[in-house]
Design an enzyme around this catalytic site. Sequence first.
Site, PDB file in Angstrom:
ATOM      1  N   GLU A  21       0.828  -1.216   0.000  1.00 20.41           N
ATOM      2  CA  GLU A  21       0.000   0.000   0.000  1.00 20.41           C
ATOM      3  C   GLU A  21       0.857   1.260   0.000  1.00 20.41           C
ATOM      4  O   GLU A  21       1.723   1.426   0.867  1.00 20.41           O
ATOM      5  CB  GLU A  21      -0.941  -0.005   1.218  1.00 20.41           C
ATOM      6  CG  GLU A  21      -1.904   1.169   1.196  1.00 20.41           C
ATOM      7  CD  GLU A  21      -3.002   1.085   2.256  1.00 20.41           C
ATOM      8  OE1 GLU A  21      -3.317  -0.031   2.718  1.00 20.41           O
ATOM      9  OE2 GLU A  21      -3.526   2.148   2.612  1.00 20.41           O
ATOM     10  N   LYS A  66      -7.733  -0.053  11.224  1.00 25.48           N
ATOM     11  CA  LYS A  66      -7.131  -0.586   9.987  1.00 25.48           C
ATOM     12  C   LYS A  66      -5.885   0.215   9.652  1.00 25.48           C
ATOM     13  O   LYS A  66      -4.858  -0.335   9.243  1.00 25.48           O
ATOM     14  CB  LYS A  66      -8.154  -0.531   8.855  1.00 25.48           C
ATOM     15  CG  LYS A  66      -7.718  -1.211   7.563  1.00 25.48           C
ATOM     16  CD  LYS A  66      -6.921  -0.341   6.618  1.00 25.48           C
ATOM     17  CE  LYS A  66      -6.564  -1.075   5.329  1.00 25.48           C
ATOM     18  NZ  LYS A  66      -5.696  -0.281   4.452  1.00 25.48           N
ATOM     19  N   ASP A  97       3.487 -13.605  12.333  1.00 23.01           N
ATOM     20  CA  ASP A  97       2.146 -13.995  11.894  1.00 23.01           C
ATOM     21  C   ASP A  97       1.217 -12.777  11.928  1.00 23.01           C
ATOM     22  O   ASP A  97       0.739 -12.379  12.997  1.00 23.01           O
ATOM     23  CB  ASP A  97       1.658 -15.117  12.840  1.00 23.01           C
ATOM     24  CG  ASP A  97       0.298 -15.672  12.454  1.00 23.01           C
ATOM     25  OD1 ASP A  97      -0.446 -14.999  11.723  1.00 23.01           O
ATOM     26  OD2 ASP A  97      -0.017 -16.787  12.909  1.00 23.01           O
ATOM     27  N   HIS A 105      -2.107  10.583  -0.781  1.00 20.69           N
ATOM     28  CA  HIS A 105      -2.297   9.290  -1.438  1.00 20.69           C
ATOM     29  C   HIS A 105      -2.107   9.420  -2.942  1.00 20.69           C
ATOM     30  O   HIS A 105      -1.527   8.575  -3.590  1.00 20.69           O
ATOM     31  CB  HIS A 105      -3.741   8.808  -1.205  1.00 20.69           C
ATOM     32  CG  HIS A 105      -3.828   7.711  -0.202  1.00 20.69           C
ATOM     33  ND1 HIS A 105      -3.517   6.419  -0.512  1.00 20.69           N
ATOM     34  CD2 HIS A 105      -4.193   7.702   1.091  1.00 20.69           C
ATOM     35  CE1 HIS A 105      -3.687   5.678   0.548  1.00 20.69           C
ATOM     36  NE2 HIS A 105      -4.087   6.426   1.539  1.00 20.69           N
TER      37      HIS A 105
HETATM   38  C1  MEV Z   1      -6.043   3.594   4.650  1.00 21.38           C
HETATM   39  O1  MEV Z   1      -5.395   2.376   4.357  1.00 21.38           O
HETATM   40  C2  MEV Z   1      -6.026   3.859   6.139  1.00 21.38           C
HETATM   41  C3  MEV Z   1      -6.888   5.029   6.604  1.00 21.38           C
HETATM   42  O2  MEV Z   1      -8.216   4.868   6.126  1.00 21.38           O
HETATM   43  C4  MEV Z   1      -6.845   5.029   8.104  1.00 21.38           C
HETATM   44  C5  MEV Z   1      -7.833   5.991   8.757  1.00 21.38           C
HETATM   45  O3  MEV Z   1      -8.866   6.336   8.159  1.00 21.38           O
HETATM   46  O4  MEV Z   1      -7.565   6.365   9.926  1.00 21.38           O
HETATM   47  C6  MEV Z   1      -6.400   6.346   6.041  1.00 21.38           C
END
Ligand code: MEV
Length: 424
Positions: free
Chosen positions: A85, A263, A279, A377
């Site tokens: 990513e 995430k 892991d 991004h």
């Molecule tokens: C993207 O991989 C992760 C984010 O969505 C985390 C977040 O929203 O805090 C940017």
Amino acid sequence: MSHSRSSRIPGFHRKPPRERLQIVADFAGLDAAAAARLADTGGLGLDLADHLIENVVGSMNVPLGIATNMKVDGEDVLIPMATEESSVVAAVCNAARQCYEAGGFTTSLSGTLMIAQIQTVGVADPHAARLRILERVHDVKAVCDGCDPVLLKFGGGFRDLEVRVLDTLSGPMVVTHLIVDTRDAMGANAVNTMAETLAPHVAQWTGGRVYLRILSNLADRRLARARAVWPLEEIGGDEVRDGIIGAYHFAAADPYRAATHNKGIMNGISAVVLATGNDTRAVEAGAHAYAARNGHYGSLTRFERTADGQLSGSIEIPMAVGLIGGATKLHPTAQASLKILGVTSAERLARIIAAVGLAQNFSALKALATTGIQKGHMALHAQNIALMAGAVGDEVDRVARTLVERGTVRQDVAQAVLEELRRG
Ligand code: MEV
């Protein structure tokens, strides 16, 4: 070329990887170039790959990037991160730079204890049975410690016994927890062996029948903690601080947001876990279960104001990682990653990983609370799009830059830009 479309392939697992690949290539119609790319296992080595998992035909390569600027407990450290990513490595570099002068990250670990569970059903008197197991704590210790003399030699071994009576859909279950210090091992093998070895004794003591004997990934006796202070002048002022704190409050209040928030944390954590051959699924399962431990899924991090108005961030997360397990020990990239990190204990590794999770989250929240995530991004995403459009060499940067300038990061536009560029 004959295309056999049956997935029933007798003896597939006994064939060498090259033969397996040929079978798969025939099945799927892979051309020679695609098959050759699959077969190129890079630094892993086909033989080793073939021993790590079953039915190997090749490998899936993921980029390994290095996060700079990290200072953990007063020591500068470079962080190897394996991820597909974009922006993940850059996010850690940026967060770490903005707290570097203020001292970087301070970390701790609650211990290196893992839990194994033994499920017993059909017990007539579950509450008395619970006590019968607890009375045998010395026997339990002897059986567990007898399973792993090497672990004992390194200062690990059985530490504690917990027995719970669970009310379940199929009636009461007696659930025994073996709490074991696994030191520099992640510990799954050690505790699973102990649970399996002890199980017949538990069956006898309880008069019940034992079914599952397996570790718990909710490693809440192996909590890694990290905290850092980001000075206002580094982050861009009190509005940014309040935006980040508000973003944390949003995650704390709402599982829909918390899932995304966490995430992002795992973007950083899983990248280091993978780079070190640990892991990823074990750590992820532990993280999300821990985030829901109060019956409400929430944030793994917290953000507050310090007494003098700076931004304070912290994280607490189960971190079952080791230095001596299978892939960590065998995979040459994992070994190189550990060397880059300079870690000689699972404890130090776990603490650094927690700091990376906090750094990742800081950057995500800062971007979200200010310019939005797409700006950062997009610059990297544009490079991917340029590559997909066929750009090579320095064309990649030139096409990507034009896409960002035009504000349209799309493959059709990238193709047009590339054609313009090539026409000169
Ligand atoms: C993207 O991989 C992760 C984010 O969505 C985390 C977040 O929203 O805090 C940017």
